[in-house]
Design an enzyme around this catalytic site. Structure first.
Site, mmCIF file in Angstrom:
data_model
loop_
_atom_site.group_PDB
_atom_site.id
_atom_site.type_symbol
_atom_site.label_atom_id
_atom_site.label_comp_id
_atom_site.label_asym_id
_atom_site.label_seq_id
_atom_site.Cartn_x
_atom_site.Cartn_y
_atom_site.Cartn_z
ATOM 1 N N ASP A 288 -2.961 -1.024 -9.582
ATOM 2 C CA ASP A 288 -3.012 -1.803 -10.138
ATOM 3 C C ASP A 288 -4.260 -3.017 -10.740
ATOM 4 O O ASP A 288 -5.673 -2.242 -10.764
ATOM 5 C CB ASP A 288 -2.617 -3.082 -8.673
ATOM 6 C CG ASP A 288 -2.034 -2.165 -8.436
ATOM 7 O OD1 ASP A 288 -0.883 -1.813 -8.491
ATOM 8 O OD2 ASP A 288 -2.053 -2.735 -6.717
ATOM 9 N N ASP B 30 -6.476 -9.940 1.048
ATOM 10 C CA ASP B 30 -6.752 -10.225 2.371
ATOM 11 C C ASP B 30 -8.167 -9.438 3.092
ATOM 12 O O ASP B 30 -9.034 -10.658 3.643
ATOM 13 C CB ASP B 30 -5.621 -9.632 3.087
ATOM 14 C CG ASP B 30 -5.066 -8.100 2.241
ATOM 15 O OD1 ASP B 30 -6.409 -7.810 1.456
ATOM 16 O OD2 ASP B 30 -3.977 -7.732 3.024
ATOM 17 N N ASP C 221 -2.146 3.825 -5.915
ATOM 18 C CA ASP C 221 -1.904 3.408 -7.664
ATOM 19 C C ASP C 221 -3.149 2.719 -7.806
ATOM 20 O O ASP C 221 -3.807 2.429 -7.132
ATOM 21 C CB ASP C 221 -0.177 2.348 -6.888
ATOM 22 C CG ASP C 221 -0.293 2.073 -5.861
ATOM 23 O OD1 ASP C 221 -1.726 1.455 -5.924
ATOM 24 O OD2 ASP C 221 0.820 2.662 -5.672
HETATM 25 P P1 ATP Z 1 -3.004 0.348 -0.511
HETATM 26 O O1 ATP Z 1 -2.864 2.470 -0.508
HETATM 27 O O2 ATP Z 1 -2.088 1.190 0.586
HETATM 28 O O3 ATP Z 1 -1.511 0.040 -1.762
HETATM 29 P P2 ATP Z 1 -3.993 -1.317 -1.428
HETATM 30 O O4 ATP Z 1 -5.220 -2.325 -0.566
HETATM 31 O O5 ATP Z 1 -3.436 -0.610 -2.597
HETATM 32 O O6 ATP Z 1 -3.798 -0.338 -0.276
HETATM 33 P P3 ATP Z 1 -1.545 -3.052 -1.230
HETATM 34 O O7 ATP Z 1 -0.311 -3.895 -0.747
HETATM 35 O O8 ATP Z 1 -0.351 -1.895 -2.873
HETATM 36 O O9 ATP Z 1 -2.198 -2.700 -0.867
HETATM 37 O O10 ATP Z 1 -1.664 -4.752 -2.179
HETATM 38 C C1 ATP Z 1 -2.634 -4.278 -3.607
HETATM 39 C C2 ATP Z 1 -3.140 -5.167 -3.047
HETATM 40 O O11 ATP Z 1 -3.542 -6.681 -3.042
HETATM 41 C C3 ATP Z 1 -4.607 -5.331 -1.479
HETATM 42 O O12 ATP Z 1 -5.716 -4.247 -2.023
HETATM 43 C C4 ATP Z 1 -4.724 -6.909 -1.403
HETATM 44 O O13 ATP Z 1 -5.529 -7.429 -2.149
HETATM 45 C C5 ATP Z 1 -4.048 -8.087 -2.337
HETATM 46 N N1 ATP Z 1 -2.503 -7.731 -1.466
HETATM 47 C C6 ATP Z 1 -1.668 -7.433 -1.479
HETATM 48 N N2 ATP Z 1 -0.989 -7.473 -0.237
HETATM 49 C C7 ATP Z 1 -1.819 -8.753 0.611
HETATM 50 C C8 ATP Z 1 -1.889 -9.998 1.617
HETATM 51 N N3 ATP Z 1 -0.154 -9.660 2.713
HETATM 52 N N4 ATP Z 1 -2.309 -10.914 1.717
HETATM 53 C C9 ATP Z 1 -3.568 -11.199 0.744
HETATM 54 N N5 ATP Z 1 -3.752 -9.903 0.046
HETATM 55 C C10 ATP Z 1 -3.232 -9.011 -0.281
HETATM 56 MG MG MG Z 2 -1.821 -0.891 -3.275
#
Ligand code: ATP
Ligand code: MG
Length: 458
Positions: free
Chosen positions: A72, A153, A70
């Site tokens: 963001d 993170d 997705d």
């Molecule tokens: P995925 O492809 O699995 O969705 P993602 O990196 O997009 O991976 P998300 O959980 O959708 O992960 O979160 C979006 C963003 O928000 C992450 O890339 C990170 O930068 C930030 N983020 C999410 N959860 C945390 C957390 N617990 N602590 C710090 N930053 C976080």
């Molecule tokens: Mg994501």
């Protein structure tokens, strides 16, 4: 335009060192890989004078040549300002408010730049709170882009893609880490894991999903801090586990969890499964199949996965209850309930999943009954497919006879009249006791006793 954004960013951060900015020739992300809705959203925000970047997982995945799940967007516009720009949008979230911008069937998540709480600082500020053990209770303070990068993170999760200028803005060396396939925590790893212990599970998940190694300094504190997962609300842990199990990389993810000692509070059965070869074979067959299905865009039921993970615990409990004198059926239902309850003391998953898990389990002994009308009834069972898939996995790991699977395969493929000939009669000649096949509805329970082998769980 870029200078204006820069000034905006620098104006909001006191210790700005600025990002390393990579042009397209260096990062290689083609703008047409960005979802048109995300492009439209950043354009609208930019036209209104706000900074707007694609951020997080999408930039990381594109950089690695993967298809993002997705898109963001991070912006310096407040949620209300974002909301005002998009007719089809909605403010959501209580802990931190974000805006969902709707575009056709798709949703783009727009988040305002936020700052990370730093333990010990601003403790009297109501919006920056950590518990005594360093756990972050709130992080809903707006900040500049650099603050926003620092509260994320892992370095590869803190990359910003500027859709107008096709640049990647990197504050923490994420581009280099992506090239080295290294998962590295931003800041001091122990502090960041204490602030939010779920980041430990995320480390295991991303290492598995991206096929990265966890940087040694990031990995080091995990063993000691793993117990902090106990403090995380069950619903959040469950969501995170489902992300890991349903990521298409569950096989690697589960191994990674165990390797980091993170499984104790979430999937404690891994100790019992991964130390025993036949059980390991079953679990890996199950995870492998689910991964394949997900990667091929097919559906996969989380309940099926949980049924696989808990199968051996359930079998052991079932055997024990039978040894203590319970009938096979009573023991089965008690063992199913006990197993699910015991799992709940570690990681609670929603009770709505119990029905399907129990049905899959309760169908297993019914596959052994190949006489009379039973196989026909089983074939009509709404969960026959899931139950049979489960039997296939069991056979592949030596937990069920191949002959049984072959028989059921042939029985399913055979025309109706030939099926009668296949019945394995315990008393009387083959096929004599067969009742005509018909679809049974849920309300069509049949006379008392006829369905004694039907699981009561729904
Ligand atoms: P995925 O492809 O699995 O969705 P993602 O990196 O997009 O991976 P998300 O959980 O959708 O992960 O979160 C979006 C963003 O928000 C992450 O890339 C990170 O930068 C930030 N983020 C999410 N959860 C945390 C957390 N617990 N602590 C710090 N930053 C976080
Ligand atoms: Mg994501």
């Amino acid at each position: 335009m870029i200078r204006r954004w820069f000034n905006k960013v620098l104006g909001k951060t006191s210790t700005a060192t600025g990002p390393v900015i990579y042009p397209v020739a260096q990062h290689g992300i083609q703008r047409n890989r960005i979802h048109p809705c995300a492009l439209k959203t950043t354009r609208t925000l930019a036209d209104a004078g706000y900074a707007a970047f694609v951020v997080g997982g999408a930039v990381r995945d594109l950089l690695l040549g993967r298809e993002p799940k997705d898109f963001d967007i991070a912006t310096d516009a407040t949620p209300e300002e974002v909301r005002a720009l998009f007719r089809r949008s909605r403010l959501i979230g209580r802990r931190f408010r974000i805006v969902h911008v709707y575009c056709g069937q798709d949703t783009i998540e727009v988040t305002t730049f936020r700052a990370q709480n730093i333990q010990g600082e601003n403790e009297d500020d109501d919006d920056r709170v950590t518990a005594e053990d360093g756990m972050l209770l709130r992080d809903n303070v707006f900040g500049g882009q650099e603050d926003d990068a620092a509260r994320r993170d892992f370095t590869v999760n803190a990359l910003y893609y500027d859709t107008e200028n096709e640049e990647v803005w990197d504050y923490h060396g994420g581009v280099g880490d992506a090239r080295k396939r290294r998962l590295k925590m931003i800041g001091d790893p122990a502090t960041r894991f204490r602030e939010d212990p779920v980041r430990m599970l995320r480390a295991a998940r991303f290492a598995a999903k991206l096929d990265f190694h966890i940087d040694p300094a990031t990995r080091a504190p995990i063993a000691e801090l793993a117990h902090m997962l106990e403090r995380i609300p069950s619903a959040r842990l469950f969501d995170e586990m489902m992300k890991l199990l349903m990521s298409g990389h569950a096989e690697r993810g589960v191994r990674q969890l165990r390797a980091e000692g993170l499984h104790h509070g979430v999937l404690p059965m891994l100790d019992r499964i991964l130390d025993d070869t036949p059980r390991q074979r079953f679990l890996h067959a199950a995870l492998h199949d689910t991964d394949e299905r997900i990667r091929n865009g097919q559906s996969a039921a989380p309940a099926f996965m949980l049924a696989c993970l808990l199968w051996f615990d359930m079998q052991a409990a079932w055997a024990k209850l039978q040894e203590s004198g319970q009938t096979q059926q009573t023991a089965l239902f008690d063992a199913m309930d006990d197993t699910l309850e015991r799992q709940r003391t570690a990681l609670a998953f929603p009770r709505r999943m119990d029905g399907m898990i129990k049905e899959i389990w309760a169908l297993q002994p019914r596959f052994e009954q190949r006489n009379g009308s039973r196989p026909f009834r089983l074939l009509d069972h709404p969960r026959f497919r899931a139950g049979f898939d489960f039997l296939l996995l069991r056979a592949r790991s030596g937990d069920a006879p191949d002959e049984l699977v072959d028989w059921w395969q042939r029985f399913q493929d055979a025309p109706d009249d030939a099926r009668a000939e296949m019945l394995v009669e315990s008393n009387g000649p083959s096929g004599k006791k067969r009742r005509p096949r018909r679809r049974r509805s849920r309300s069509d329970a049949g006379p008392a006793g006829e369905n004694a082998d039907t699981p009561a769980s729904q």
